[in-house]
Write a protein that holds these residues in place. Structure first.
Motif, PDB file in Angstrom:
ATOM      1  N   LEU A   1       1.564  14.575  -7.502  1.00 58.47           N
ATOM      2  CA  LEU A   1       1.017  15.656  -6.673  1.00 58.47           C
ATOM      3  C   LEU A   1       2.128  16.384  -5.920  1.00 58.47           C
ATOM      4  O   LEU A   1       2.085  17.604  -5.755  1.00 58.47           O
ATOM      5  CB  LEU A   1      -0.015  15.099  -5.697  1.00 58.47           C
ATOM      6  N   PHE A   2       3.120  15.624  -5.457  1.00 58.47           N
ATOM      7  CA  PHE A   2       4.252  16.265  -4.781  1.00 58.47           C
ATOM      8  C   PHE A   2       4.987  17.208  -5.731  1.00 58.47           C
ATOM      9  O   PHE A   2       5.407  18.296  -5.335  1.00 58.47           O
ATOM     10  CB  PHE A   2       5.239  15.220  -4.246  1.00 58.47           C
TER      11      PHE A   2
ATOM     12  N   ILE B   1       0.842  -1.208   0.000  1.00 62.18           N
ATOM     13  CA  ILE B   1       0.000   0.000   0.000  1.00 62.18           C
ATOM     14  C   ILE B   1       0.871   1.251   0.000  1.00 62.18           C
ATOM     15  O   ILE B   1       0.579   2.230  -0.702  1.00 62.18           O
ATOM     16  CB  ILE B   1      -0.967  -0.016   1.199  1.00 62.18           C
ATOM     17  N   THR B   2       1.962   1.242   0.760  1.00 63.70           N
ATOM     18  CA  THR B   2       2.853   2.400   0.818  1.00 63.70           C
ATOM     19  C   THR B   2       3.501   2.664  -0.534  1.00 63.70           C
ATOM     20  O   THR B   2       3.565   3.814  -0.981  1.00 63.70           O
ATOM     21  CB  THR B   2       3.948   2.170   1.881  1.00 63.70           C
ATOM     22  N   VAL B   3       3.975   1.627  -1.184  1.00 64.60           N
ATOM     23  CA  VAL B   3       4.616   1.808  -2.495  1.00 64.60           C
ATOM     24  C   VAL B   3       3.602   2.319  -3.522  1.00 64.60           C
ATOM     25  O   VAL B   3       3.899   3.244  -4.293  1.00 64.60           O
ATOM     26  CB  VAL B   3       5.270   0.486  -2.957  1.00 64.60           C
ATOM     27  N   ILE B   4       2.392   1.753  -3.544  1.00 67.91           N
ATOM     28  CA  ILE B   4       1.361   2.212  -4.491  1.00 67.91           C
ATOM     29  C   ILE B   4       0.977   3.658  -4.194  1.00 67.91           C
ATOM     30  O   ILE B   4       0.842   4.485  -5.110  1.00 67.91           O
ATOM     31  CB  ILE B   4       0.137   1.276  -4.441  1.00 67.91           C
ATOM     32  N   SER B   5       0.808   3.999  -2.922  1.00 64.61           N
ATOM     33  CA  SER B   5       0.443   5.376  -2.548  1.00 64.61           C
ATOM     34  C   SER B   5       1.535   6.352  -2.952  1.00 64.61           C
ATOM     35  O   SER B   5       1.243   7.454  -3.442  1.00 64.61           O
ATOM     36  CB  SER B   5       0.206   5.473  -1.044  1.00 64.61           C
ATOM     37  N   LEU B   6       2.781   5.972  -2.756  1.00 66.29           N
ATOM     38  CA  LEU B   6       3.881   6.850  -3.135  1.00 66.29           C
ATOM     39  C   LEU B   6       3.920   7.043  -4.650  1.00 66.29           C
ATOM     40  O   LEU B   6       4.149   8.161  -5.131  1.00 66.29           O
ATOM     41  CB  LEU B   6       5.207   6.275  -2.638  1.00 66.29           C
ATOM     42  N   ALA B   7       3.665   5.977  -5.392  1.00 67.56           N
ATOM     43  CA  ALA B   7       3.648   6.094  -6.858  1.00 67.56           C
ATOM     44  C   ALA B   7       2.515   7.000  -7.321  1.00 67.56           C
ATOM     45  O   ALA B   7       2.665   7.758  -8.284  1.00 67.56           O
ATOM     46  CB  ALA B   7       3.512   4.706  -7.482  1.00 67.56           C
ATOM     47  N   LEU B   8       1.362   6.933  -6.675  1.00 61.45           N
ATOM     48  CA  LEU B   8       0.237   7.785  -7.051  1.00 61.45           C
ATOM     49  C   LEU B   8       0.413   9.222  -6.573  1.00 61.45           C
ATOM     50  O   LEU B   8      -0.062  10.167  -7.221  1.00 61.45           O
ATOM     51  CB  LEU B   8      -1.065   7.215  -6.500  1.00 61.45           C
TER      52      LEU B   8
END
Length: 171
Positions: A71-72, A60-67
């Motif tokens: 935005l960042f 979940i962390t890796v997918i969230s970071l990729a998404l």
């Protein structure tokens, strides 16, 4: 030399039965206790569940970071200063807490010392401080004396150099 060439080398052949017997001798005759079996039965599923949860969280962390990376990049002019401000504020709170904890523990030690309830190695603290002060005074005195001696030696050499320089002119 001749003894070495005539030596007979003996190789031991290990039979499978001998190897199994030596292996069995290393295994304890008594099996695990009931409490050890229960511990293994309960800890293996718990460990497996926790390992599964850790894997899910990592995914979940890796997918969230990729998404969230685009935005960042888009909001970086706002996020970078905000991150710096939050980081500095957090460091300030942590430093304040560390200094406060140090102050409280120091005051607690002083209070216990004055009450007379300090025992052991910390009870010798005033004697150790006095020894350190005396040692520092002696070291400072020694350095002062050495400085004075070196200054005197330099002054003597300078006067000798001036005399030889003057005597060289008069000839």
């Amino acid at each position: 030399m001749t003894d070495r060439s005539q030596e007979i080398q003996v190789h031991h052949i290990h039979h499978p039965k001998h190897g199994i017997e030596s292996f069995k001798s290393r295994i304890p005759e008594k099996g695990p206790s009931t409490s050890q079996v229960i511990a293994v039965i309960t800890l293996f599923p718990i460990g497996g569940i926790l390992l599964t949860i850790a894997g899910i969280i990592l995914t979940i962390t890796v997918i969230s970071l990729a998404l969230a990376t685009p935005l960042f990049v888009i909001f970086s002019p706002v996020l970078v200063p905000a991150t710096i401000v939050i980081g500095l504020a957090l460091m300030g709170f942590l430093a304040s807490g560390a200094f406060g904890l140090t102050a409280v523990s120091s005051l607690s030690w002083i209070f216990n010392y004055l009450r007379g309830s300090v025992t052991g190695a910390t009870a010798d603290m005033p004697e150790q401080l006095e020894y350190a002060k005396r040692h520092m005074r002696e070291a400072a005195s020694h350095v002062g004396q050495k400085t004075k001696d070196v200054g005197q030696a330099i002054q003597n050499k300078a006067q000798e150099g001036g005399r030889t320089h003057e005597s060289g002119r008069t000839r």
